[in-house]
Design an enzyme around this catalytic site. Structure first.
Site, PDB file in Angstrom:
ATOM      1  N   LYS A 185       2.744   3.911  18.679  1.00  0.00           N
ATOM      2  CA  LYS A 185       2.909   5.332  18.309  1.00  0.00           C
ATOM      3  C   LYS A 185       2.994   6.202  19.566  1.00  0.00           C
ATOM      4  O   LYS A 185       3.780   7.155  19.613  1.00  0.00           O
ATOM      5  CB  LYS A 185       1.746   5.772  17.410  1.00  0.00           C
ATOM      6  CG  LYS A 185       1.735   5.045  16.068  1.00  0.00           C
ATOM      7  CD  LYS A 185       0.390   5.192  15.363  1.00  0.00           C
ATOM      8  CE  LYS A 185       0.352   4.382  14.086  1.00  0.00           C
ATOM      9  NZ  LYS A 185      -1.006   4.250  13.524  1.00  0.00           N
TER      10      LYS A 185
ATOM     11  N   GLY B 228      -6.842   0.092   2.638  1.00  0.00           N
ATOM     12  CA  GLY B 228      -5.384   0.138   2.885  1.00  0.00           C
ATOM     13  C   GLY B 228      -5.014   0.807   4.201  1.00  0.00           C
ATOM     14  O   GLY B 228      -3.869   1.203   4.385  1.00  0.00           O
TER      15      GLY B 228
ATOM     16  N   GLY C  57      -3.315   5.304   5.072  1.00  0.00           N
ATOM     17  CA  GLY C  57      -3.634   5.309   3.644  1.00  0.00           C
ATOM     18  C   GLY C  57      -2.378   5.496   2.815  1.00  0.00           C
ATOM     19  O   GLY C  57      -1.368   6.023   3.295  1.00  0.00           O
TER      20      GLY C  57
ATOM     21  N   THR D  66       0.834  -1.214   0.000  1.00  0.00           N
ATOM     22  CA  THR D  66       0.000   0.000   0.000  1.00  0.00           C
ATOM     23  C   THR D  66       0.869   1.264   0.000  1.00  0.00           C
ATOM     24  O   THR D  66       0.703   2.149  -0.852  1.00  0.00           O
ATOM     25  CB  THR D  66      -0.911   0.002   1.253  1.00  0.00           C
ATOM     26  OG1 THR D  66      -1.667  -1.196   1.253  1.00  0.00           O
ATOM     27  CG2 THR D  66      -1.838   1.196   1.265  1.00  0.00           C
ATOM     28  N   VAL D  67       1.786   1.359   0.946  1.00  0.00           N
ATOM     29  CA  VAL D  67       2.579   2.586   1.069  1.00  0.00           C
ATOM     30  C   VAL D  67       3.681   2.628  -0.003  1.00  0.00           C
ATOM     31  O   VAL D  67       3.952   3.682  -0.591  1.00  0.00           O
ATOM     32  CB  VAL D  67       3.190   2.711   2.490  1.00  0.00           C
ATOM     33  CG1 VAL D  67       3.926   4.034   2.638  1.00  0.00           C
ATOM     34  CG2 VAL D  67       2.114   2.591   3.557  1.00  0.00           C
TER      35      VAL D  67
ATOM     36  N   GLU E 183       9.364   9.496  10.259  1.00  0.00           N
ATOM     37  CA  GLU E 183       8.172  10.335  10.477  1.00  0.00           C
ATOM     38  C   GLU E 183       6.877   9.563  10.200  1.00  0.00           C
ATOM     39  O   GLU E 183       5.884   9.700  10.930  1.00  0.00           O
ATOM     40  CB  GLU E 183       8.244  11.580   9.581  1.00  0.00           C
ATOM     41  CG  GLU E 183       7.052  12.509   9.684  1.00  0.00           C
ATOM     42  CD  GLU E 183       6.816  13.063  11.091  1.00  0.00           C
ATOM     43  OE1 GLU E 183       7.689  13.787  11.584  1.00  0.00           O
ATOM     44  OE2 GLU E 183       5.763  12.754  11.701  1.00  0.00           O
TER      45      GLU E 183
ATOM     46  N   GLY F  64       0.576   8.708  10.093  1.00  0.00           N
ATOM     47  CA  GLY F  64       0.513   8.911   8.641  1.00  0.00           C
ATOM     48  C   GLY F  64       1.068  10.247   8.210  1.00  0.00           C
ATOM     49  O   GLY F  64       2.240  10.556   8.427  1.00  0.00           O
TER      50      GLY F  64
ATOM     51  N   LYS G   7       6.307   1.370  12.800  1.00  0.00           N
ATOM     52  CA  LYS G   7       6.181   1.764  14.222  1.00  0.00           C
ATOM     53  C   LYS G   7       6.472   0.622  15.172  1.00  0.00           C
ATOM     54  O   LYS G   7       7.034   0.829  16.248  1.00  0.00           O
ATOM     55  CB  LYS G   7       4.817   2.376  14.541  1.00  0.00           C
ATOM     56  CG  LYS G   7       3.600   1.618  14.041  1.00  0.00           C
ATOM     57  CD  LYS G   7       3.375   1.940  12.623  1.00  0.00           C
ATOM     58  CE  LYS G   7       2.414   1.068  11.883  1.00  0.00           C
ATOM     59  NZ  LYS G   7       1.168   1.707  11.562  1.00  0.00           N
TER      60      LYS G   7
ATOM     61  N   GLU H 286      -3.281  -2.780   9.237  1.00  0.00           N
ATOM     62  CA  GLU H 286      -2.022  -3.520   9.127  1.00  0.00           C
ATOM     63  C   GLU H 286      -2.308  -4.857   8.426  1.00  0.00           C
ATOM     64  O   GLU H 286      -3.465  -5.301   8.374  1.00  0.00           O
ATOM     65  CB  GLU H 286      -1.458  -3.800  10.528  1.00  0.00           C
ATOM     66  CG  GLU H 286      -1.113  -2.557  11.319  1.00  0.00           C
ATOM     67  CD  GLU H 286      -0.074  -1.677  10.629  1.00  0.00           C
ATOM     68  OE1 GLU H 286       1.034  -2.145  10.349  1.00  0.00           O
ATOM     69  OE2 GLU H 286      -0.382  -0.502  10.364  1.00  0.00           O
TER      70      GLU H 286
HETATM   71  P1  NDP Z   1       1.514  -3.875   2.910  1.00  0.00           P
HETATM   72  O1  NDP Z   1       1.288  -5.190   3.566  1.00  0.00           O
HETATM   73  O2  NDP Z   1       0.485  -3.319   2.019  1.00  0.00           O
HETATM   74  O3  NDP Z   1       2.891  -3.895   2.091  1.00  0.00           O
HETATM   75  C1  NDP Z   1       4.035  -4.581   2.484  1.00  0.00           C
HETATM   76  C2  NDP Z   1       4.672  -5.196   1.250  1.00  0.00           C
HETATM   77  O4  NDP Z   1       5.902  -5.791   1.627  1.00  0.00           O
HETATM   78  C3  NDP Z   1       3.792  -6.284   0.648  1.00  0.00           C
HETATM   79  O5  NDP Z   1       3.894  -6.261  -0.760  1.00  0.00           O
HETATM   80  C4  NDP Z   1       4.414  -7.543   1.236  1.00  0.00           C
HETATM   81  O6  NDP Z   1       4.221  -8.687   0.427  1.00  0.00           O
HETATM   82  C5  NDP Z   1       5.876  -7.173   1.254  1.00  0.00           C
HETATM   83  N1  NDP Z   1       6.600  -7.929   2.265  1.00  0.00           N
HETATM   84  C6  NDP Z   1       6.340  -7.956   3.593  1.00  0.00           C
HETATM   85  N2  NDP Z   1       7.235  -8.743   4.218  1.00  0.00           N
HETATM   86  C7  NDP Z   1       8.067  -9.189   3.272  1.00  0.00           C
HETATM   87  C8  NDP Z   1       9.201 -10.047   3.301  1.00  0.00           C
HETATM   88  N3  NDP Z   1       9.626 -10.602   4.445  1.00  0.00           N
HETATM   89  N4  NDP Z   1       9.842 -10.305   2.154  1.00  0.00           N
HETATM   90  C9  NDP Z   1       9.413  -9.770   0.984  1.00  0.00           C
HETATM   91  N5  NDP Z   1       8.341  -8.948   0.886  1.00  0.00           N
HETATM   92  C10 NDP Z   1       7.674  -8.685   2.028  1.00  0.00           C
HETATM   93  O7  NDP Z   1       1.840  -2.860   4.085  1.00  0.00           O
HETATM   94  P2  NDP Z   1       1.690  -1.269   4.054  1.00  0.00           P
HETATM   95  O8  NDP Z   1       2.260  -0.730   2.797  1.00  0.00           O
HETATM   96  O9  NDP Z   1       0.324  -0.907   4.463  1.00  0.00           O
HETATM   97  O10 NDP Z   1       2.626  -0.888   5.289  1.00  0.00           O
HETATM   98  C11 NDP Z   1       4.029  -0.834   5.179  1.00  0.00           C
HETATM   99  C12 NDP Z   1       4.606  -0.228   6.445  1.00  0.00           C
HETATM  100  O11 NDP Z   1       4.096   1.086   6.606  1.00  0.00           O
HETATM  101  C13 NDP Z   1       4.207  -0.972   7.736  1.00  0.00           C
HETATM  102  O12 NDP Z   1       5.280  -0.866   8.645  1.00  0.00           O
HETATM  103  C14 NDP Z   1       3.022  -0.190   8.238  1.00  0.00           C
HETATM  104  O13 NDP Z   1       2.833  -0.318   9.623  1.00  0.00           O
HETATM  105  C15 NDP Z   1       3.456   1.204   7.875  1.00  0.00           C
HETATM  106  N6  NDP Z   1       2.366   2.166   7.752  1.00  0.00           N
HETATM  107  C16 NDP Z   1       1.278   1.865   6.976  1.00  0.00           C
HETATM  108  C17 NDP Z   1       0.278   2.791   6.820  1.00  0.00           C
HETATM  109  C18 NDP Z   1      -0.922   2.512   6.007  1.00  0.00           C
HETATM  110  O14 NDP Z   1      -1.838   3.352   6.006  1.00  0.00           O
HETATM  111  N7  NDP Z   1      -1.005   1.407   5.295  1.00  0.00           N
HETATM  112  C19 NDP Z   1       0.355   4.095   7.486  1.00  0.00           C
HETATM  113  C20 NDP Z   1       1.560   4.320   8.267  1.00  0.00           C
HETATM  114  C21 NDP Z   1       2.519   3.373   8.377  1.00  0.00           C
HETATM  115  P3  NDP Z   1       3.012  -9.687   0.803  1.00  0.00           P
HETATM  116  O15 NDP Z   1       1.763  -8.908   0.600  1.00  0.00           O
HETATM  117  O16 NDP Z   1       3.210 -10.796  -0.165  1.00  0.00           O
HETATM  118  O17 NDP Z   1       3.209 -10.065   2.235  1.00  0.00           O
HETATM  119  N1  HSE Z   2      -2.850   0.602  10.534  1.00  0.00           N
HETATM  120  C1  HSE Z   2      -2.452   1.917  10.853  1.00  0.00           C
HETATM  121  C2  HSE Z   2      -3.668   2.747  11.202  1.00  0.00           C
HETATM  122  C3  HSE Z   2      -1.730   2.539   9.690  1.00  0.00           C
HETATM  123  O1  HSE Z   2      -4.781   2.306  10.891  1.00  0.00           O
HETATM  124  O2  HSE Z   2      -3.527   3.810  11.792  1.00  0.00           O
HETATM  125  C4  HSE Z   2      -1.137   3.874  10.023  1.00  0.00           C
HETATM  126  O3  HSE Z   2      -0.097   3.750  10.946  1.00  0.00           O
END
Ligand code: NDP
Ligand code: HSE
Length: 424
Positions: free
Chosen positions: A208, A190, A305, A16-17, A132, A137, A108, A193
């Site tokens: 957080k 999205g 998001g 997502t991110v 940050e 977010g 986090k 977690e």
């Molecule tokens: P996602 O699960 O959407 O994305 C993570 C990606 O990394 C996926 O494509 C996943 O693949 C891949 N991945 C995870 N572990 C591995 C691994 N061991 N080896 C290879 N690929 C891997 O997560 P987000 O993008 O939502 O979140 C990413 C980070 O950002 C997290 O730390 C989250 O807490 C943080 N965050 C997210 C926010 C949000 O709104 N979504 C907001 C603020 C922070 P697969 O799907 O196959 O597991």
């Molecule tokens: N899963 C987290 C939330 C993402 O819903 O706030 C942002 O850190």
């Protein structure tokens, strides 16, 4: 004309991110060049397989599933970790820092549990780790606490630190949707977690709160010192009764510091409809910082998001473009933990509908120095019993635990159904 700065990024995680970041850097490249005289290139993407890159329209050649190729690549300036979870992200970041790569992360879980350790590794290797996006977010909570209130003393931080649960509570309150449907929507959007347990159990908000408390108070706040309760037990009945009483239920993260003693909790709270936190809806987050002299300042914005989070990640990346250096963390002092908070409570009990019941409950509260603000009797799913809803004046949480322990054992009380904090 000065030479354009080129910054090469290895991106870990195209979820997502990660996707939001790729799009943002692409869509904003002219702006970045004009404003910062910089070009940001993604030169490697660590993922499970190359198909993910291709499906997203990226060149397969950027794919790697071997971190060593990233450590060994001298062209990589910054490793951006967007995989999530503690392992293997911790080992990957450690490896990157030791290979003298700067790091940006939104993780986090990892920063809360191992941030200090990783910042030490960064320092030993003359590089920096910025995070940050790990808190709230798009809301610049870390940078605000780090760079402001410098001549003031922060007394408390409190707010809505999780987008998923705020989205769910908003939908449950405003549209009467079920808990399960709201969670499904938050996942599809999205916000949640990859395993939403941390969201709904208050753990994500606690991570957080722990990170932000370190910046706010300069104390070594620890995750285990935070009392945590999520939204899994919030019922539509509680939401409806709270509404009738003039409150909205929100999952709040609260940290107060009094004489270097820290009190920290995450729990659902009945927030008065007059209070601004009651009006923060959907995936928006808010953080109210109370300084001794500044009084209250509230930051509000999208807490989760793809694009909002990518915006905070991009801000950290651009800090490197300006070589703005370490916004890591101050030296932290040992924290003393306050276990007894003062707060108002909302309590819902299932009681037998007979004479003398109220007297038993009121006496137990009185014996524990708890004063009742209001009490109402309501219908119950079980026709044999009634719901008794009590709102107290501000009281000691330890006294409340003692009183509830006794009340739960009283013959006239069938069950203690709900115990929530009240704000305002
Ligand atoms: P996602 O699960 O959407 O994305 C993570 C990606 O990394 C996926 O494509 C996943 O693949 C891949 N991945 C995870 N572990 C591995 C691994 N061991 N080896 C290879 N690929 C891997 O997560 P987000 O993008 O939502 O979140 C990413 C980070 O950002 C997290 O730390 C989250 O807490 C943080 N965050 C997210 C926010 C949000 O709104 N979504 C907001 C603020 C922070 P697969 O799907 O196959 O597991
Ligand atoms: N899963 C987290 C939330 C993402 O819903 O706030 C942002 O850190």
């Amino acid at each position: 004309m000065t030479k354009v700065k080129e910054l090469n990024i290895a991106l870990l995680g195209l979820g997502t991110v990660g996707k939001g970041l790729v799009n943002l850097l692409n869509e904003n490249k002219d702006e970045i060049l004009n404003k910062h005289n910089a070009k940001i290139n993604i030169v490697k993407v660590y993922e499970r397989n190359a198909d993910k890159l291709e499906k997203f329209g990226m060149d397969r050649a950027l794919f790697t599933d071997d971190m060593q190729t990233i450590y060994d690549d001298p062209s990589v300036d910054i490793v951006v970790e967007l995989l999530g979870r503690i392992h293997p992200s911790k080992e990957f970041i450690e490896g990157a820092l030791k290979a003298k790569k700067n790091v940006v992360t939104a993780n986090k879980d990892l920063i809360c549990m191992h941030g200090g350790e990783l910042l030490k590794v960064a320092k030993q290797n003359g590089v920096t780790m910025l995070y940050e996006a790990s808190c709230l977010g798009a809301v610049p909570a870390i940078n605000t606490l780090k760079n402001n209130f410098l001549g003031d003393e922060i007394k408390s931080i409190k707010g809505i630190f999780n987008g998923t649960t705020n989205y769910m509570l908003t939908k449950m309150t405003q549209e009467g949707l079920s808990y399960e449907d709201c969670l499904k929507q938050a996942q599809e959007l999205g916000y949640a977690e990859s395993d939403p347990t941390n969201d709904v159990e208050g753990i994500d908000a606690a991570y957080k709160l722990c990170i932000l408390s370190r910046f706010a108070f300069g104390l070594d706040a620890q995750f285990d010192d935070i009392s945590k309760k999520g939204i899994t037990k919030i019922t539509s009945q509680d939401i409806e009764i709270a509404g009738r009483l003039g409150y909205t239920i929100k999952l709040l993260a609260i940290a107060k510091c009094n004489n270097q003693k820290l009190e920290m909790r995450v729990n659902p709270v009945l927030v008065s409809n007059e209070h601004q936190l009651s009006k923060i809806n959907g995936a928006f987050n808010a953080c109210t910082v109370e300084g001794n002299y500044s009084d209250e300042i509230t930051l509000i914005g999208r807490g989760a998001g793809s694009y909002p989070t990518a915006s905070a990640v991009a801000n950290d990346i651009m800090n490197f473009a300006h070589k703005m250096g370490d916004v890591g963390q101050r030296t932290l002092k040992k924290a003393k933990i306050e276990k007894d908070g003062q707060m108002k409570f909302y309590i819902r009990l299932s009681i037998l509908d007979k004479a003398g019941v109220l007297a038993v409950i009121a006496k137990t509260f009185g014996d524990n120095k708890i004063s009742i603000e209001s009490a109402i009797q309501d219908k119950n799913d079980n026709p044999e019993v009634k719901s008794l809803i009590i709102v107290t004046h501000s009281t000691s949480s330890l006294n409340m635990n003692k009183a509830l322990d006794k009340i739960s054992k009283a013959d006239v009380v069938q069950s203690v159904d709900s115990v929530l904090e009240v704000l305002g």
